[in-house]
Design a protein around this motif. Structure first.
Motif, PDB file in Angstrom:
ATOM      1  N   ASP A  78       0.849  -1.198   0.000  1.00 63.49           N
ATOM      2  CA  ASP A  78       0.000   0.000   0.000  1.00 63.49           C
ATOM      3  C   ASP A  78       0.878   1.238   0.000  1.00 63.49           C
ATOM      4  O   ASP A  78       1.807   1.367   0.816  1.00 63.49           O
ATOM      5  CB  ASP A  78      -0.900   0.009   1.238  1.00 63.49           C
ATOM      6  N   LEU A  79       0.571   2.152  -0.927  1.00 60.81           N
ATOM      7  CA  LEU A  79       1.398   3.340  -1.119  1.00 60.81           C
ATOM      8  C   LEU A  79       0.567   4.608  -1.004  1.00 60.81           C
ATOM      9  O   LEU A  79      -0.653   4.595  -1.193  1.00 60.81           O
ATOM     10  CB  LEU A  79       2.067   3.315  -2.498  1.00 60.81           C
ATOM     11  N   LEU A 134       2.750   3.253   2.914  1.00 58.96           N
ATOM     12  CA  LEU A 134       1.709   3.663   3.853  1.00 58.96           C
ATOM     13  C   LEU A 134       1.870   2.967   5.208  1.00 58.96           C
ATOM     14  O   LEU A 134       1.639   3.584   6.260  1.00 58.96           O
ATOM     15  CB  LEU A 134       0.333   3.363   3.253  1.00 58.96           C
ATOM     16  N   ASP A 135       2.274   1.701   5.217  1.00 63.41           N
ATOM     17  CA  ASP A 135       2.422   1.005   6.495  1.00 63.41           C
ATOM     18  C   ASP A 135       3.509   1.652   7.344  1.00 63.41           C
ATOM     19  O   ASP A 135       3.367   1.794   8.572  1.00 63.41           O
ATOM     20  CB  ASP A 135       2.712  -0.481   6.275  1.00 63.41           C
ATOM     21  N   ARG A 136       4.590   2.086   6.718  1.00 63.01           N
ATOM     22  CA  ARG A 136       5.669   2.713   7.472  1.00 63.01           C
ATOM     23  C   ARG A 136       5.261   4.098   7.968  1.00 63.01           C
ATOM     24  O   ARG A 136       5.618   4.499   9.084  1.00 63.01           O
ATOM     25  CB  ARG A 136       6.945   2.785   6.627  1.00 63.01           C
ATOM     26  N   LEU A 137       4.523   4.843   7.139  1.00 64.60           N
ATOM     27  CA  LEU A 137       4.018   6.144   7.592  1.00 64.60           C
ATOM     28  C   LEU A 137       3.114   5.990   8.801  1.00 64.60           C
ATOM     29  O   LEU A 137       3.225   6.730   9.786  1.00 64.60           O
ATOM     30  CB  LEU A 137       3.263   6.827   6.459  1.00 64.60           C
ATOM     31  N   PHE A 152      10.228  10.747   7.291  1.00 62.20           N
ATOM     32  CA  PHE A 152       9.528  10.438   6.036  1.00 62.20           C
ATOM     33  C   PHE A 152      10.487   9.823   5.011  1.00 62.20           C
ATOM     34  O   PHE A 152      10.074   9.014   4.176  1.00 62.20           O
ATOM     35  CB  PHE A 152       8.885  11.694   5.440  1.00 62.20           C
ATOM     36  N   ASP A 153      11.754  10.224   5.069  1.00 59.58           N
ATOM     37  CA  ASP A 153      12.721   9.700   4.101  1.00 59.58           C
ATOM     38  C   ASP A 153      12.882   8.185   4.230  1.00 59.58           C
ATOM     39  O   ASP A 153      13.272   7.514   3.269  1.00 59.58           O
ATOM     40  CB  ASP A 153      14.077  10.365   4.280  1.00 59.58           C
ATOM     41  N   TYR A 154      12.585   7.643   5.409  1.00 61.93           N
ATOM     42  CA  TYR A 154      12.711   6.207   5.629  1.00 61.93           C
ATOM     43  C   TYR A 154      11.424   5.467   5.271  1.00 61.93           C
ATOM     44  O   TYR A 154      11.339   4.247   5.435  1.00 61.93           O
ATOM     45  CB  TYR A 154      13.087   5.938   7.082  1.00 61.93           C
ATOM     46  N   CYS A 155      10.449   6.230   4.778  1.00 65.18           N
ATOM     47  CA  CYS A 155       9.175   5.636   4.368  1.00 65.18           C
ATOM     48  C   CYS A 155       9.010   5.646   2.854  1.00 65.18           C
ATOM     49  O   CYS A 155       7.982   5.211   2.337  1.00 65.18           O
ATOM     50  CB  CYS A 155       8.001   6.394   4.990  1.00 65.18           C
ATOM     51  N   LEU A 183      -2.571   9.956   7.440  1.00 65.83           N
ATOM     52  CA  LEU A 183      -3.342   9.563   8.609  1.00 65.83           C
ATOM     53  C   LEU A 183      -4.842   9.725   8.441  1.00 65.83           C
ATOM     54  O   LEU A 183      -5.617   9.068   9.153  1.00 65.83           O
ATOM     55  CB  LEU A 183      -2.863  10.347   9.832  1.00 65.83           C
ATOM     56  N   VAL A 184      -5.281  10.604   7.541  1.00 63.83           N
ATOM     57  CA  VAL A 184      -6.718  10.713   7.280  1.00 63.83           C
ATOM     58  C   VAL A 184      -7.188   9.419   6.632  1.00 63.83           C
ATOM     59  O   VAL A 184      -6.591   8.937   5.663  1.00 63.83           O
ATOM     60  CB  VAL A 184      -7.018  11.922   6.371  1.00 63.83           C
ATOM     61  N   ASP A 185      -8.253   8.854   7.172  1.00 65.33           N
ATOM     62  CA  ASP A 185      -8.733   7.547   6.727  1.00 65.33           C
ATOM     63  C   ASP A 185      -9.622   7.704   5.493  1.00 65.33           C
ATOM     64  O   ASP A 185     -10.850   7.579   5.560  1.00 65.33           O
ATOM     65  CB  ASP A 185      -9.494   6.862   7.865  1.00 65.33           C
ATOM     66  N   ALA A 186      -8.988   7.998   4.379  1.00 65.40           N
ATOM     67  CA  ALA A 186      -9.692   8.121   3.110  1.00 65.40           C
ATOM     68  C   ALA A 186      -8.691   7.907   1.988  1.00 65.40           C
ATOM     69  O   ALA A 186      -7.522   8.308   2.093  1.00 65.40           O
ATOM     70  CB  ALA A 186     -10.344   9.496   2.976  1.00 65.40           C
ATOM     71  N   PRO A 187      -9.121   7.280   0.893  1.00 67.57           N
ATOM     72  CA  PRO A 187      -8.181   7.015  -0.208  1.00 67.57           C
ATOM     73  C   PRO A 187      -7.688   8.265  -0.921  1.00 67.57           C
ATOM     74  O   PRO A 187      -6.604   8.258  -1.500  1.00 67.57           O
ATOM     75  CB  PRO A 187      -9.001   6.130  -1.167  1.00 67.57           C
ATOM     76  N   HIS A 188      -8.482   9.348  -0.900  1.00 65.38           N
ATOM     77  CA  HIS A 188      -8.119  10.563  -1.632  1.00 65.38           C
ATOM     78  C   HIS A 188      -8.341  11.770  -0.734  1.00 65.38           C
ATOM     79  O   HIS A 188      -9.412  11.926  -0.129  1.00 65.38           O
ATOM     80  CB  HIS A 188      -8.959  10.689  -2.910  1.00 65.38           C
ATOM     81  N   VAL A 189      -7.319  12.646  -0.648  1.00 62.85           N
ATOM     82  CA  VAL A 189      -7.366  13.795   0.255  1.00 62.85           C
ATOM     83  C   VAL A 189      -6.871  15.031  -0.496  1.00 62.85           C
ATOM     84  O   VAL A 189      -5.866  14.973  -1.225  1.00 62.85           O
ATOM     85  CB  VAL A 189      -6.489  13.566   1.507  1.00 62.85           C
TER      86      VAL A 189
END
Length: 680
Positions: free
Chosen positions: A48-49, A72-75, A95-98, A116-122
């Motif tokens: 997931d990206l 996304l998992d690392r973020l 962020f550079d490590y994500c 962090l916002v729980d939506a596919p598009h922001v």
């Protein structure tokens, strides 16, 4: 990185549509994102990206290269290690490590919001209508009145990881919401699809605008102040030109700046109203705004009807006070970790009845700063119409203006070119030598006004160089005093000042003494001797008032010292120009203005003079075919090389660039070696 997925392509298309309309967001303001899944090329597993607009990009022109791509998992795992608001800066480094693969563009401070916002598009945007609600004193109540429960209020929080956590928590507590108003800042909207997120964003923007239009007080900026009405178009632009050199000197005490002038209805109406001084003193609120405009403008407290002399004197008094006030602002809030003060000069100067001057490191930055202040005026109008304009506290502004992350962003900027921030006027620049000079100066970072008798050709040459943020075309008959002043004024209004003048306009009539008429003599002296004098005089007035030094370069000729056949009027006038160089170098040196000349040999290629009949005449004098004239000139030189327009342009750059700062009164031969024209 691979952004060939439909998700990323949808994101770019949505961003471009949103960014193309200034009602949605300002230039380089806001950011958008999309979440999706790709196969990891290393593990072969789906991952997931997050694709999000990177730091410093612009939505309207966003391309693949402007996207940051992160795991996304690392973020989301960063939530468990977030050390708190006092250590926000560490999260941006994390962020550079994500990043996924090479990661694309540098992630911006707003990345956490999108992750962090729980939506596919922001979408996070800075619309004037939304910021008006966000900066109103009762913004939370207005948010409910405007949107009901579909949009929620998020109290002011500096952009960063905690703001992302705040929005995510409020979203979770309000599952019916489609977006939020960020206090003092802007709006954020989300959706399950790209189309839905865009629709929600536009609904929030348009709904706020409609509410303001229907509910605003009739005169949110107060009544018109007696005497502060806008001047007529011609009068205000004349006064703006008369003040420009002073205003640029004010904006450039710490470092030279390029300017932009705006006399739009929004600016002029604001400056005519009774509340403009109170509101201007409050400054802007949205971080994107005040990072471009400084925390507040310098406001001239005189009506447009005040004389130029009165206005100049008062501007200088106000500048002294402005610098002291800004120094005090810095000292109130700086600590041992703060970056050094970046300069205490204003970036926005407001002149009632006349308009607004805005400044930056280049023309685009100056223009955008002005656009941002117009955005701020629109915001203040909306907030005052519904409530009271209440921007974020100045301590919060300082925390962002002197944020270590902002300092790091500035440090990533490329090194300025050699002539960055310099403003040039080149006469006779629509073709030949002048055009080559204009191209070279622009390539080295200068902005250029191309003056020529033929306006259409001047404008075409300017468009070829790069358009109005780099070059403009102006019409000028240099033998006419009013036309010269108009060309200088046009340069001042376009770029805010003047640093570098090239007297290149010329013509020639190849005739012997007995064939030369008085009219021939007068014409050539009017264009080159009188014209150079008029241009130098008008420019010198600006250069002296600015106090920034400057350069005046004369394109003379080897004929100024070489007694060629059948050429009396042209050669005599070139000798006149050559001595003007010496006279002006002696007179203007005390102001830091350097005056130098260049003596080319015959430049055939691209020359308007040669194409206009001079070439045929000279070819006849020397007994060669016109098409062989360049080769003939080359063969009579020591180096056996033809002189091209670019060679003269190179010499101009050498004289005005960073390496010959202590040279004035010099004539540089660019003739491939004509022994008879050696300087003695």
């Amino acid at each position: 990185m691979n952004v060939s997925t439909g998700t990323a392509q949808e994101l770019i298309a949505r961003s471009n549509r949103l960014g193309a309309d200034p009602k949605n967001t300002n230039y380089a303001g806001g950011n958008t994102s999309a979440k999706g899944r790709l196969t990891d090329p290393v593990t072969g597993e789906d991952v997931d990206l997050l694709w999000v607009k990177g730091s410093g990009g612009d939505l309207g022109t966003l391309t693949e290269a402007g996207l940051a791509v992160l795991r996304l998992d690392r973020l989301q795992a960063l939530v468990g290690v977030y050390p708190g608001v006092d250590r926000e800066d560490e999260m941006v480094a994390a962020f550079d490590y994500c990043l996924h693969g090479k990661g694309g563009a540098a992630p911006s401070i707003d990345t956490a919001m999108h992750a962090l916002v729980d939506a596919p598009h922001v979408d996070h945007l800075h619309p004037d209508s939304g910021i008006a609600i966000a900066t109103a004193a009762d913004g939370e109540e207005l948010t409910r009145a405007v949107y009901g429960d579909q949009v929620v209020w998020v109290p002011w929080r500096r952009p960063g990881f905690q703001l992302g956590l705040d929005i995510a928590a409020i979203q979770a507590a309000n599952p019916q919401a489609v977006g939020c108003v960020l206090g003092g800042h802007g709006i954020t909207a989300w959706g399950d699809t790209s189309e839905e997120a865009e629709r929600h964003s536009l609904w929030m923007i348009d709904t706020a605008a409609e509410y303001i239009a229907e509910n605003s007080a009739p005169e949110p900026f107060g009544s018109v102040l007696d005497g502060f009405e806008q001047l007529g178009a011609a009068a205000r632009r004349a006064k703006a030109a008369a003040l420009a050199a002073t205003v640029r000197s004010i904006a450039s005490q710490d470092r030279p700046q390029v300017g932009h002038f705006t006399d739009s209805d929004e600016v002029l109406d604001f400056l005519s109203r009774s509340e403009h001084a109170r509101l201007a003193a409050l400054g802007t609120s949205c971080p994107d705004h005040f990072l471009r405009t400084k925390v507040k403008p310098l406001l001239l407290d005189l009506p447009g009807t005040a004389s130029v002399e009165q206005s100049i004197a008062r501007l200088r008094e106000l500048h002294t006070a402005y610098r002291a006030d800004y120094q005090a602002y810095y000292e109130r809030h700086a600590d041992e970790s703060s970056p050094a003060i970046r300069g205490a000069d204003p970036l926005i100067v407001l002149v009632p009845g006349v308009g607004m001057f805005s400044f930056g490191k280049d023309k685009q930055t100056a223009r955008v700063a002005g656009e941002f202040y117009v955005n701020a005026i629109n915001v203040m109008r909306g907030a005052e119409g519904l409530s009271t304009y209440a921007p974020i506290d100045e301590s919060e502004k300082f925390r962002i203006e002197y944020w270590a992350l902002e300092e790091a962003k500035l440090a990533r900027m490329p090194k300025p070119k050699a002539l960055a921030s310099r403003i040039a006027l080149v006469t006779g620049a629509a073709s030949g030598i002048g055009k080559a000079i204009a191209h070279r100066l622009a390539a080295e970072g200068a902005v250029v006004a191309i003056a020529d008798l033929d306006l259409a050709k001047a404008q075409a040459a300017a468009a070829e160089i790069g358009g109005p943020d780099v070059a403009i075309g102006v019409q000028a008959d240099v033998s006419e005093e009013a036309a010269v002043q108009a060309a200088v004024d046009a340069t001042l209004l376009a770029f805010g000042g003047l640093d570098l003048v090239v007297n290149n306009a010329g013509l020639s009539l190849s005739r012997s003494l007995l064939e030369t008429t008085a009219a021939d003599w007068d014409l050539q002296h009017a264009v080159m001797a009188k014209g150079s004098f008029l241009v130098a005089r008008a420019a010198a007035k600006v250069l002296i008032e600015q106090g920034l030094g400057g350069d005046i370069v004369y394109i003379s000729s080897k004929n100024s010292v070489f007694a060629g056949p059948s050429n009396i009027a042209y050669s005599a006038v070139k000798a006149d120009q050559a001595h003007q160089v010496r006279l002006l170098a002696a007179e203007l040196g005390e102001y830091g203005v350097r005056v130098n000349g260049i003596n080319p040999d015959g430049v055939v290629q691209g020359s308007g003079i040669f194409a206009g009949g001079w070439g045929a005449n000279r070819a006849a004098v020397y007994g060669v075919a016109e098409e062989d004239l360049g080769a003939f000139y080359a063969q009579r030189t020591l180096l056996k090389r033809e002189v091209l327009p670019e060679h003269v342009a190179n010499a101009v750059f050498a004289l005005v660039g960073p390496d010959l700062t202590h040279t004035t009164g010099l004539h540089v031969p660019v003739d491939a070696g004509v022994a008879a024209a050696f300087l003695r």
